[in-house]
Scaffold this motif. Sequence first.
Motif, short mmCIF file in Angstrom:
data_model
loop_
_atom_site.label_atom_id
_atom_site.label_comp_id
_atom_site.label_asym_id
_atom_site.label_seq_id
_atom_site.Cartn_x
_atom_site.Cartn_y
_atom_site.Cartn_z
N CYS A 148 0.84 -1.20 0.00
CA CYS A 148 0.00 0.00 0.00
C CYS A 148 0.87 1.25 0.00
O CYS A 148 0.67 2.16 -0.79
N ARG A 149 1.88 1.27 0.87
CA ARG A 149 2.72 2.48 0.98
C ARG A 149 3.58 2.69 -0.26
O ARG A 149 3.83 3.82 -0.68
N GLU A 150 4.03 1.60 -0.85
CA GLU A 150 4.81 1.75 -2.09
C GLU A 150 3.96 2.38 -3.19
O GLU A 150 4.41 3.24 -3.94
N MET A 151 2.70 1.94 -3.26
CA MET A 151 1.82 2.50 -4.29
C MET A 151 1.48 3.95 -4.00
O MET A 151 1.37 4.76 -4.91
N ILE A 152 1.31 4.25 -2.71
CA ILE A 152 1.03 5.63 -2.32
C ILE A 152 2.20 6.53 -2.74
O ILE A 152 2.00 7.62 -3.30
N ASP A 153 3.41 6.07 -2.49
CA ASP A 153 4.59 6.86 -2.88
C ASP A 153 4.63 7.06 -4.40
O ASP A 153 4.98 8.15 -4.88
N TYR A 154 4.28 6.00 -5.13
CA TYR A 154 4.24 6.11 -6.60
C TYR A 154 3.22 7.16 -7.03
O TYR A 154 3.51 8.04 -7.85
N LEU A 155 2.04 7.09 -6.42
CA LEU A 155 0.98 8.02 -6.79
C LEU A 155 1.33 9.45 -6.38
O LEU A 155 1.08 10.41 -7.13
N LEU A 156 1.92 9.61 -5.20
CA LEU A 156 2.32 10.95 -4.75
C LEU A 156 3.38 11.53 -5.67
O LEU A 156 3.37 12.74 -5.96
N GLY A 157 4.27 10.67 -6.15
CA GLY A 157 5.28 11.12 -7.11
C GLY A 157 4.64 11.63 -8.40
O GLY A 157 5.04 12.67 -8.94
N LEU A 158 3.64 10.90 -8.86
CA LEU A 158 2.93 11.35 -10.07
C LEU A 158 2.26 12.69 -9.83
O LEU A 158 2.30 13.59 -10.69
N ALA A 159 1.62 12.83 -8.66
CA ALA A 159 0.94 14.09 -8.35
C ALA A 159 1.96 15.23 -8.26
O ALA A 159 1.73 16.33 -8.77
N ARG A 160 3.08 14.95 -7.62
CA ARG A 160 4.14 15.96 -7.49
C ARG A 160 4.63 16.42 -8.86
O ARG A 160 4.86 17.61 -9.10
#
Lengths: 375, 375
Positions: free
Chosen positions: B326-338
């Motif tokens: 879950c946290r790995e995917m969150i980091d991936y998604l936050l990176g995309l948003a950033r």
Amino acid sequence: MAALMKSVTVRALKFSSAASFRSTRCSKTPTLCIRSFSTVMSPPSKAIVYEQHGSPDSVTRLVNLPPVEVKENDVCVKMIAAPINPSDINRIEGVYPVRPPVPAVGGYEGVGEVYAVGSKVNGLSPGDWVIPSPPSSGTWQTYVVKEESVWHKIDKACPMEYAATITVNPLTALRMLEDFVNLNSGDSVVQNGATSIVGQCVIQLARLRGISTINIIRDRAGSDEAREQLKALGADEVFSESQPNVKNVKSLLGNLPEPALGFNCVGGNAASLVLKYLREGGTMVTYGGMSKKPITVSTTSFIFKDLALRGFWLQSWLSMGKVKECREMIDYLLGLARDGKLKYETELVPFDEFPVALDKALGKLGRQPKQVITF
Amino acid sequence: MAALMKSVTVRALKFSSAASFRSTRCSKTPTLCIRSFSTVMSPPSKAIVYEQHGSPDSVTRLVNLPPVEVKENDVCVKMIAAPINPSDINRIEGVYPVRPPVPAVGGYEGVGEVYAVGSKVNGLSPGDWVIPSPPSSGTWQTYVVKEESVWHKIDKACPMEYAATITVNPLTALRMLEDFVNLNSGDSVVQNGATSIVGQCVIQLARLRGISTINIIRDRAGSDEAREQLKALGADEVFSESQPNVKNVKSLLGNLPEPALGFNCVGGNAASLVLKYLREGGTMVTYGGMSKKPITVSTTSFIFKDLALRGFWLQSWLSMGKVKECREMIDYLLGLARDGKLKYETELVPFDEFPVALDKALGKLGRQPKQVITF
């Protein structure tokens, strides 16, 4: 099938032994192939043919077909028996997505005896019992000529009414128990339309695996009798569609586990009932729609109960080219039928009385056993 | 949450550095534990609380909560922002299968800054940005005290409105693209409710994988504008629910392949449309039911078209204990948003104006952006 309908100018020849059926080879010159006297021909055949799609009782008729050549890889089979399945009716009606070209001979499964074989046929001999496996169109006729690869030799110890009907319904039940959910002894399944042949096979095949069945039947005259018949086959629970308290599924199930797998061949409310009985994460497989009503599912069934809905169509499964697996399963099922471990009711009807059998199969005369034509 | 509502007799203490927050340990004698002067307490908190289930605009109210102890493994987080998601509303309404015990603080995701840490907390420090991951109840309050394991430290470079909303909607879109059908670049997916945040994320996440999207939106004022907005995000096709000629799906799709996967968050006719667009053997995943209408499916869709219907519920997926994933995917998604590769519209609303934000989230004021409360 269309080829069979063309007039054939070579006279039929009758032989009394397999050896007599060996044909000589035609020369490969571009000129017309003149058949030698020893060309093997089938006997003339009588067939139930439809020349257009529509209601089977109006578009089918009995046709005398002329003899056809039994080529070197062909086998001529004298049909013994063939059933009228709902799917046969659907094919004639033209409601199947792939319509067979017309004119065509009806029927899709059956059992016959090898009558003659082509010169290059090694695996079959006159007198063998065979079924088309995977099943194929055109079993409602007295003689069928198809390539050797079509035919699967079976054990003659199996009663012919089971041999004639072993593929379409019992194999559907077997595949549906195998292909969707990994069931273990002690699990349960739920189904509607439980009095159908597939339903009866599900009960018996599940029981052989230690799997309980919860069965839903229609409310109608004779449902008490039907309930007892299903229980005699091994059904654990039989409920009618109007069973009260279906909201409290767990109390209805008593000691039975909530089912992980359900089968639907009715649609409408009867499908909703299957969904209610399913446990969280369960799967409902639709293989028929006898009520002609669609399946309605709440959003919460998907999101919170995590139900999965799938479909099964034997013809699609068979089209995957799994001939060997298909025949192994057929032998397994025929063995069960031979040993009395797989039972269902059939009514044998002489070919001459096909119109009556068709009316019964169409439901015009109330609930009737599976109609099996004998030739 | 009930514990937070109890009166607490120890006065709140305010500290200016992390070191000051180390508490001394209470003795483990069976007598009453007398807290030492240096016991770490949270500041008092303001929270949106519901004491019974019902319509959120009638059962929620702002409550002043007393300070709570920050135990040795706890982290006190000063919330920065938290959204009002439809699922938050459903939880308050009590329509979820597992009702949280009341009284409870609303909200399920959000972002905050670490304010204080317990004596045994090593991985987080005051000033860090964190999100509860997997998300957990009670984000609609100014200070949240939960164990260190609840919190996931994130990159501050991500805009806070995305950090606050990254789990419930974007992660749903990501999981649904990953979990049901093996999609490859060049494939397509179809979805209804395409203007929802999940829908917008599906469009963008699919595009990043080379997957085309066919999007169905409601017919209403502003639908032309919505169509253009979705196209700007990368939508390949946008159709309205009343799009004509839906019977001829292939001509509508042009060069796009028929989709193997569809997403439904509406139900009713909009779900039937998704099923029509799906190719043979395709899967429709239901994750919402905005129209409050059930999903109706023909028998032939299952048997001849071999469609499969499934459901997705993020909470269920998260309950599988996949914290790391879950946290790995969150980091991936936050990176995309950033990086500006994942965009969706939000409206920031000060906490004091929560009732207005709630009315907007409840749809009382027409179509509105995602409401994000700032603290």
